[in-house]
Scaffold this motif. Structure first.
Motif, PDB file in Angstrom:
ATOM      1  N   TYR A   1      41.989  14.239  72.026  1.00 32.49           N
ATOM      2  CA  TYR A   1      42.639  14.839  73.191  1.00 32.49           C
ATOM      3  C   TYR A   1      42.800  13.882  74.366  1.00 32.49           C
ATOM      4  CZ  TYR A   1      40.705  18.580  70.387  1.00 32.49           C
ATOM      5  OH  TYR A   1      40.327  19.351  69.334  1.00 32.49           O
ATOM      6  N   PHE A   2      42.428  12.612  74.174  1.00 34.70           N
ATOM      7  CA  PHE A   2      42.657  11.645  75.246  1.00 34.70           C
ATOM      8  C   PHE A   2      44.008  10.979  75.014  1.00 34.70           C
ATOM      9  CE2 PHE A   2      42.603   7.323  76.917  1.00 34.70           C
ATOM     10  CZ  PHE A   2      42.269   7.566  78.240  1.00 34.70           C
ATOM     11  N   SER A   3      44.833  10.952  76.037  1.00 36.61           N
ATOM     12  CA  SER A   3      46.159  10.356  75.893  1.00 36.61           C
ATOM     13  C   SER A   3      46.530   9.637  77.184  1.00 36.61           C
ATOM     14  CB  SER A   3      47.210  11.434  75.576  1.00 36.61           C
ATOM     15  OG  SER A   3      48.499  10.863  75.505  1.00 36.61           O
ATOM     16  N   THR A   4      47.206   8.517  77.040  1.00 37.10           N
ATOM     17  CA  THR A   4      47.717   7.792  78.206  1.00 37.10           C
ATOM     18  C   THR A   4      49.157   8.182  78.492  1.00 37.10           C
ATOM     19  OG1 THR A   4      48.389   5.936  76.783  1.00 37.10           O
ATOM     20  CG2 THR A   4      46.195   5.829  77.775  1.00 37.10           C
ATOM     21  N   HIS A   5      49.722   9.107  77.702  1.00 40.35           N
ATOM     22  CA  HIS A   5      51.096   9.570  77.906  1.00 40.35           C
ATOM     23  C   HIS A   5      51.092  10.971  78.495  1.00 40.35           C
ATOM     24  CE1 HIS A   5      52.455   6.122  75.586  1.00 40.35           C
ATOM     25  NE2 HIS A   5      51.642   6.477  74.610  1.00 40.35           N
ATOM     26  N   ASP A   6      52.183  11.331  79.120  1.00 38.05           N
ATOM     27  CA  ASP A   6      52.306  12.671  79.682  1.00 38.05           C
ATOM     28  C   ASP A   6      52.555  13.708  78.596  1.00 38.05           C
ATOM     29  OD1 ASP A   6      51.981  11.650  82.221  1.00 38.05           O
ATOM     30  OD2 ASP A   6      54.136  11.382  82.550  1.00 38.05           O
ATOM     31  N   THR A   7      53.081  13.275  77.448  1.00 38.38           N
ATOM     32  CA  THR A   7      53.363  14.187  76.346  1.00 38.38           C
ATOM     33  C   THR A   7      52.444  13.876  75.191  1.00 38.38           C
ATOM     34  OG1 THR A   7      55.052  12.701  75.449  1.00 38.38           O
ATOM     35  CG2 THR A   7      55.773  14.381  77.024  1.00 38.38           C
ATOM     36  N   GLY A   8      52.364  14.801  74.230  1.00 35.86           N
ATOM     37  CA  GLY A   8      51.535  14.589  73.054  1.00 35.86           C
ATOM     38  C   GLY A   8      50.184  15.262  73.203  1.00 35.86           C
ATOM     39  N   THR A   9      49.526  15.448  72.071  1.00 35.42           N
ATOM     40  CA  THR A   9      48.252  16.160  72.051  1.00 35.42           C
ATOM     41  C   THR A   9      47.061  15.233  72.194  1.00 35.42           C
ATOM     42  OG1 THR A   9      48.172  15.957  69.640  1.00 35.42           O
ATOM     43  CG2 THR A   9      49.198  17.947  70.555  1.00 35.42           C
ATOM     44  N   GLY A  10      47.244  13.938  72.097  1.00 36.28           N
ATOM     45  CA  GLY A  10      46.107  13.023  72.109  1.00 36.28           C
ATOM     46  C   GLY A  10      45.344  13.044  70.805  1.00 36.28           C
ATOM     47  N   LEU A  11      46.015  13.455  69.702  1.00 38.95           N
ATOM     48  CA  LEU A  11      45.344  13.531  68.405  1.00 38.95           C
ATOM     49  C   LEU A  11      45.874  12.518  67.403  1.00 38.95           C
ATOM     50  CD1 LEU A  11      45.025  17.384  67.927  1.00 38.95           C
ATOM     51  CD2 LEU A  11      43.196  15.767  68.382  1.00 38.95           C
ATOM     52  N   GLY A  12      46.979  11.842  67.705  1.00 30.67           N
ATOM     53  CA  GLY A  12      47.559  10.906  66.745  1.00 30.67           C
ATOM     54  C   GLY A  12      46.603   9.796  66.361  1.00 30.67           C
ATOM     55  N   LEU A  13      46.000   9.131  67.353  1.00 30.93           N
ATOM     56  CA  LEU A  13      45.071   8.036  67.062  1.00 30.93           C
ATOM     57  C   LEU A  13      43.762   8.533  66.456  1.00 30.93           C
ATOM     58  CD1 LEU A  13      45.668   5.657  70.106  1.00 30.93           C
ATOM     59  CD2 LEU A  13      46.419   5.360  67.746  1.00 30.93           C
ATOM     60  N   PRO A  14      43.161   9.650  66.931  1.00 29.93           N
ATOM     61  CA  PRO A  14      41.979  10.153  66.241  1.00 29.93           C
ATOM     62  C   PRO A  14      42.237  10.506  64.779  1.00 29.93           C
ATOM     63  CG  PRO A  14      42.111  11.109  68.428  1.00 29.93           C
ATOM     64  CD  PRO A  14      43.396  10.350  68.212  1.00 29.93           C
ATOM     65  N   ILE A  15      43.417  11.063  64.470  1.00 28.94           N
ATOM     66  CA  ILE A  15      43.755  11.356  63.078  1.00 28.94           C
ATOM     67  C   ILE A  15      43.815  10.063  62.275  1.00 28.94           C
ATOM     68  CG2 ILE A  15      45.625  12.136  61.576  1.00 28.94           C
ATOM     69  CD1 ILE A  15      46.198  14.329  63.666  1.00 28.94           C
ATOM     70  N   ALA A  16      44.449   9.046  62.844  1.00 30.79           N
ATOM     71  CA  ALA A  16      44.534   7.754  62.154  1.00 30.79           C
ATOM     72  C   ALA A  16      43.141   7.177  61.917  1.00 30.79           C
ATOM     73  CB  ALA A  16      45.386   6.787  62.969  1.00 30.79           C
ATOM     74  N   ARG A  17      42.257   7.317  62.893  1.00 27.42           N
ATOM     75  CA  ARG A  17      40.901   6.781  62.732  1.00 27.42           C
ATOM     76  C   ARG A  17      40.160   7.507  61.613  1.00 27.42           C
ATOM     77  NH1 ARG A  17      36.476   7.099  67.480  1.00 27.42           N
ATOM     78  NH2 ARG A  17      36.814   9.318  67.104  1.00 27.42           N
ATOM     79  N   ARG A  18      40.263   8.836  61.563  1.00 31.04           N
ATOM     80  CA  ARG A  18      39.565   9.579  60.523  1.00 31.04           C
ATOM     81  C   ARG A  18      40.085   9.217  59.141  1.00 31.04           C
ATOM     82  NH1 ARG A  18      38.685  15.833  61.627  1.00 31.04           N
ATOM     83  NH2 ARG A  18      37.677  15.524  59.613  1.00 31.04           N
ATOM     84  N   ILE A  19      41.393   9.036  59.022  1.00 26.76           N
ATOM     85  CA  ILE A  19      41.949   8.671  57.719  1.00 26.76           C
ATOM     86  C   ILE A  19      41.496   7.276  57.317  1.00 26.76           C
ATOM     87  CG2 ILE A  19      44.108   8.163  56.497  1.00 26.76           C
ATOM     88  CD1 ILE A  19      45.393  10.444  58.097  1.00 26.76           C
ATOM     89  N   ALA A  20      41.473   6.334  58.276  1.00 27.09           N
ATOM     90  CA  ALA A  20      40.998   4.983  57.979  1.00 27.09           C
ATOM     91  C   ALA A  20      39.541   5.011  57.526  1.00 27.09           C
ATOM     92  CB  ALA A  20      41.167   4.084  59.197  1.00 27.09           C
ATOM     93  N   GLU A  21      38.714   5.786  58.210  1.00 28.51           N
ATOM     94  CA  GLU A  21      37.302   5.860  57.844  1.00 28.51           C
ATOM     95  C   GLU A  21      37.108   6.529  56.494  1.00 28.51           C
ATOM     96  OE1 GLU A  21      35.698   7.855  61.213  1.00 28.51           O
ATOM     97  OE2 GLU A  21      35.547   6.035  62.441  1.00 28.51           O
ATOM     98  N   GLU A  22      37.937   7.532  56.164  1.00 24.54           N
ATOM     99  CA  GLU A  22      37.855   8.165  54.853  1.00 24.54           C
ATOM    100  C   GLU A  22      38.153   7.172  53.733  1.00 24.54           C
ATOM    101  OE1 GLU A  22      37.099  11.288  53.717  1.00 24.54           O
ATOM    102  OE2 GLU A  22      36.368  11.739  55.732  1.00 24.54           O
ATOM    103  N   HIS A  23      38.942   6.153  54.025  1.00 27.34           N
ATOM    104  CA  HIS A  23      39.261   5.109  53.046  1.00 27.34           C
ATOM    105  C   HIS A  23      38.223   3.990  53.042  1.00 27.34           C
ATOM    106  CE1 HIS A  23      43.276   6.966  52.945  1.00 27.34           C
ATOM    107  NE2 HIS A  23      43.443   6.339  51.803  1.00 27.34           N
ATOM    108  N   GLY A  24      37.147   4.134  53.805  1.00 26.35           N
ATOM    109  CA  GLY A  24      36.148   3.076  53.884  1.00 26.35           C
ATOM    110  C   GLY A  24      36.560   1.937  54.789  1.00 26.35           C
ATOM    111  N   GLY A  25      37.507   2.194  55.682  1.00 23.70           N
ATOM    112  CA  GLY A  25      38.003   1.155  56.577  1.00 23.70           C
ATOM    113  C   GLY A  25      37.681   1.455  58.021  1.00 23.70           C
ATOM    114  N   GLU A  26      38.403   0.817  58.900  1.00 24.34           N
ATOM    115  CA  GLU A  26      38.200   0.989  60.331  1.00 24.34           C
ATOM    116  C   GLU A  26      39.518   0.753  61.054  1.00 24.34           C
ATOM    117  OE1 GLU A  26      35.239  -1.853  61.325  1.00 24.34           O
ATOM    118  OE2 GLU A  26      36.490  -3.577  60.857  1.00 24.34           O
ATOM    119  N   ILE A  27      39.533   1.099  62.329  1.00 23.42           N
ATOM    120  CA  ILE A  27      40.738   0.927  63.129  1.00 23.42           C
ATOM    121  C   ILE A  27      40.329   0.370  64.491  1.00 23.42           C
ATOM    122  CG2 ILE A  27      40.666   3.272  64.053  1.00 23.42           C
ATOM    123  CD1 ILE A  27      43.739   3.324  63.864  1.00 23.42           C
TER     124      ILE A  27
END
Length: 378
Positions: free
Chosen positions: A327-353
């Motif tokens: 929910y943290f975003s530097t933009h006026d629009t958007g939910t602030g979930l795009g990057l957290p979703i990307a991080r969770r998917i990267a971690e599920e693959h054994g990676g990092e972001i």
């Protein structure tokens, strides 16, 4: 010699009285804390316990701990003790069924038992005591039901506030477009057709925005289990970027920059594509004034690196560590979930972001967000 013996006896008596006073102080402190405390010897026998531990676990001094935990509802405690080794610190939150004698929570007040009614959540801590002698370990139990419930309520309240805010933004132009359509239909039907096309296009765009908001909240709350399969990241990322290259956003140039001819890895192509797409969408939003968005793919040792670079304003250094927070975003629009979703998917693959500000001559020249994943055989 007699005087020396008398002096030594007095010192021993004074030391004994001091130890007894210290023991009493410790016992009073333990007795009055809100957590259950049990001290155990090396064989698992109870040496000392406070009132809360007796109420929660039913322990008795001199009894082996496992004999005290015979009640069916204490099975999670027994499981915790079996799955953790003596001499090693361990902590777990467990959930206990309500006691058999408890009445339901919606029963009349005079028929309710006490705060034990209903399902409870305990935090259990197993702590070794270093050094020779007894006790050899401590067991600390805390009924964290109300605290955890309060935390969940606060989290749900915050989630509701954010969802309401995000939904309100698209609803306003939908309402305005609908009211404008009705007004034109009443007063100027000759020019209604172009107004109809413009307003319905706006309404459909805002509906898509609402659908995207719902999708992001749903995705973040339940990232599906990954189903990895062999894939060539050069091919899969090329297919992903092709849609942006074929019809780029106005004023934004989208580039694919593979630095290897092939890059095999075991990934869930669907979920990884979703993560990278979120990065690209963020980069395009940051480059709305015009610029270049680059999807770069390279191998670094035994890992694959997927990076999205933009030429936007970047992120203030003090905010950079927070951009992956929900929910943290530097933009006026958007939910602030795009990057957290990307991080969770990267971690599920054994990676990092990770994210970095791109600089030139000491000035920010955009942002780079990179996903690092194990490559095939890495």
């Amino acid at each position: 010699l007699g005087r020396a013996i008398d002096a030594m006896a007095r010192r021993i008596a004074e030391a004994r009285e001091g130890l007894l006073r210290e023991k009493q102080v410790v016992e009073r402190m333990i007795e009055n804390i809100t957590s259950g405390v049990v001290s155990l010897d090396s064989s698992g026998r109870v040496l000392l316990h406070n009132r809360v531990a007796a109420d929660l676990l039913g322990v008795e001094v001199g009894q082996r701990l496992e004999r005290s935990l015979g009640a069916a509802r204490l099975a999670p405690v027994r499981t915790f003790l079996r799955e953790t080794a003596a001499g090693e610190a361990a902590r777990r939150t467990i959930r206990l069924a309500p006691p058999d004698s408890a009445v339901t929570a919606n029963a009349p007040a005079d028929r309710r038992t006490d705060s034990a009614v209903g399902e409870r959540e305990w935090t259990i801590l197993r702590v070794p005591v270093p050094g020779a002698g007894e006790p050899s370990e401590l067991l600390v139990v805390e009924d964290a039901t109300e605290e955890l419930r309060a935390q969940r309520l606060l989290a749900w309240a915050e989630m509701a506030r954010i969802i309401a805010h995000e939904i309100k933004n698209p609803l306003t132009p939908i309402r305005l477009s609908t009211e404008h359509l009705r007004e034109v239909w009443k007063r100027d039907r000759e020019h209604f057709e172009p107004v109809f096309e413009r307003c319905t296009a706006n309404i459909l765009a805002q509906v898509d925005e609402l659908r995207q908001i719902a999708l992001e909240f749903s995705t973040y709350s339940s990232i599906p289990r990954i189903d990895p399969a062999p894939a060539d990241l050069v091919v899969s990322m090329g297919e992903l970027i092709e849609g942006y290259r074929a019809a780029p956003p106005p004023g934004v140039e989208v580039i694919f920059e593979p630095r290897v001819e092939t890059l095999p890895a075991r990934v869930d192509a669907r979920l990884l594509g979703r993560a990278v797409r979120n990065l690209i969408e963020n980069a395009i939003r940051a480059s709305a004034g015009g610029g270049r968005v680059t999807l770069r793919l390279e191998a670094q040792g035994s890992r694959a690196r997927i990076a999205v670079l933009d030429e936007g304003p970047g992120v203030a250094p003090e905010l950079l560590p927070r951009i992956f927070d929900p929910y943290f975003s530097t933009h006026d629009t958007g939910t602030g979930l795009g990057l957290p979703i990307a991080r969770r998917i990267a971690e599920e693959h054994g990676g990092e972001i990770a994210a970095y500000n791109r600089t030139e001559s000491g000035e920010r020249r955009g942002l780079e967000v990179a996903i690092m994943l194990p490559a095939e055989g890495g």
